[in-house]
Design a protein around this motif. Structure first.
Motif: not given
Length: 84
Positions: A11, A14-15, A17-19, A21-22, A46
């Motif tokens: 990740f 990833k931002n 929001s991506d985290i 969502s996951y 991260r």
């Protein structure tokens, strides 16, 4: 024997929001009571020095007491591993 694996996911690019969502999707995934394990874990990498650990288990396999012990042991083991 329980076949339990911790899924390691990259990740780094990833931002937040991506985290989120996951984590929402992973937490919403239904357990099949006819198949083990009834516990899942993911380690979201991260950066080289930052990780996010996700643990989900079906309520049928744990109560407040056993869950507290499990979380305590996971935190202890994680800290020992990364503070060597």
């Amino acid at each position: 024997i329980v076949n339990f694996k911790i899924e390691v996911l990259d990740f780094e690019d990833k931002n937040q929001s991506d985290i989120e969502s996951y984590l929402k999707a992973a937490n919403s995934k239904v357990f099949n009571l006819e198949e083990s394990p009834l516990i899942r874990a993911s380690l979201l990498k991260r950066s080289e020095s930052e990780n996010l650990f996700f643990l989900s288990m079906h309520h049928i396999i744990g109560d407040g007491w056993s869950t507290q012990i499990l979380v305590s042991e996971v935190v202890k083991t994680y800290n020992e591993y990364f503070n060597e």
